[in-house]
Design an enzyme around this catalytic site. Sequence first.
Site, mmCIF file in Angstrom:
data_model
loop_
_atom_site.group_PDB
_atom_site.id
_atom_site.type_symbol
_atom_site.label_atom_id
_atom_site.label_comp_id
_atom_site.label_asym_id
_atom_site.label_seq_id
_atom_site.Cartn_x
_atom_site.Cartn_y
_atom_site.Cartn_z
ATOM 1 C CB THR A 185 -0.832 0.009 1.307
ATOM 2 O OG1 THR A 185 -1.599 -1.180 1.326
ATOM 3 C CG2 THR A 185 -1.690 1.233 1.417
ATOM 4 C CB VAL A 214 -12.991 -3.478 2.564
ATOM 5 C CG1 VAL A 214 -12.450 -2.083 2.806
ATOM 6 C CG2 VAL A 214 -13.933 -3.477 1.362
ATOM 7 N N GLY A 215 -9.703 -3.761 3.254
ATOM 8 C CA GLY A 215 -8.671 -3.645 4.292
ATOM 9 C C GLY A 215 -8.739 -2.328 5.032
ATOM 10 C CG ASP A 216 -5.035 -0.892 6.566
ATOM 11 O OD1 ASP A 216 -4.958 -1.721 5.637
ATOM 12 O OD2 ASP A 216 -4.100 -0.116 6.848
ATOM 13 N N GLY A 239 -4.067 -5.322 6.683
ATOM 14 C CA GLY A 239 -5.059 -4.341 7.098
ATOM 15 C C GLY A 239 -5.915 -4.782 8.260
HETATM 16 N N1 GLY Z 1 -2.998 -2.461 3.901
HETATM 17 C C1 GLY Z 1 -3.651 -2.901 2.762
HETATM 18 C C2 GLY Z 1 -4.662 -3.912 2.970
HETATM 19 O O1 GLY Z 1 -4.622 -4.654 3.935
HETATM 20 O O2 GLY Z 1 -5.546 -4.003 2.146
#
Ligand code: GLY
Length: 323
Positions: A185, A214-216, A239
């Site tokens: 990311t 969906v992630g963080d 995430g």
């Molecule tokens: N940090 C990116 C995700 O986990 O989608």
Amino acid sequence: MQRRKFLQAAGLSATAIVTQPLLAKEHKRALKRNVAIKPLTLCTWNFHRASAKSWEVLSSGGTALDAVEQGVMVEESDLSNQTVGKGGRPDRDGEVTLDACIMDSNGNCGSVVYLQNIAHPIQVARKVMEETPHAMLAGKGAEQFAYEMGFKRENLLTPQSKAEWEAWKITSQYKPIINIENHDTIGMLAIDKNGDIAGACTTSGMAYKMAGRVGDSPIIGAGLFIDNEIGGATATGVGEEVMKTVGSFLIVELMRQGMSPQEACEEAVNRIVKKNPEYANFQVGFIAVNKAGETGAYCIQPGFSYSYYDQNGQENRPASSHL
Ligand code: GLY
């Protein structure tokens, strides 16, 4: 309960109780003396081209908001980057789904999750912030909104990502790999010539994730948080772990209480490590900046770095790690 016993039970000493507010006060005074008016930009990993673009905007007098948007767009456009934007690895069904968010110095924010067929989710996130009464749009609704805003439909699955996904399907083993390509990311923070802070975060998420995951990165407070009085923070890595501790918000709040950006990033990683005994098997990294322009970075596994750019030039700064 007697005061001493209460303090022991809470894991605090009388000195800690007394000095914390004092530290916070001292820190506030220090920040007042030393508010960064020199522009600077930093982003997760060694995304030096993104960092250079962001610096180009800042050094020509642009706002922190434009700098972070245009900076991360460099990675969204890069087809060889398989963790962000067009060219990103798909989910297990072969769909490329993108997550992004942006936050300005007034505390406004916009976010898109599970966005398909649009190459620049960060621009759509900014439109959500500026053109709608909402903070987040998801899936088909976000895509429809993007078309209404003039974005064009594009196939985001490149031949390379498609071929790798087809090879992956033969075993379908799902195991996020630590620092797979020394990038992931992109989260970016910037301070402009007025001392205002903004941030952006964008990703294609975990490769071969479950459909709908969906992630963080698009979650304000988890993947990114800005408070123009204090500073900003952003995250990379798994995430799910960042969300459980609302990591970026936590870092900004710890800075508000007097911690330096480095101390705050370390504490956020420590909370993840304390909660999850499996921490040796995944990566999380944070970067942060405070109002005085001091930066910090910390991660679980070695291998994480961040790109920094100010009037003295560009640097790739390795982050220290828990392991
Ligand atoms: N940090 C990116 C995700 O986990 O989608």
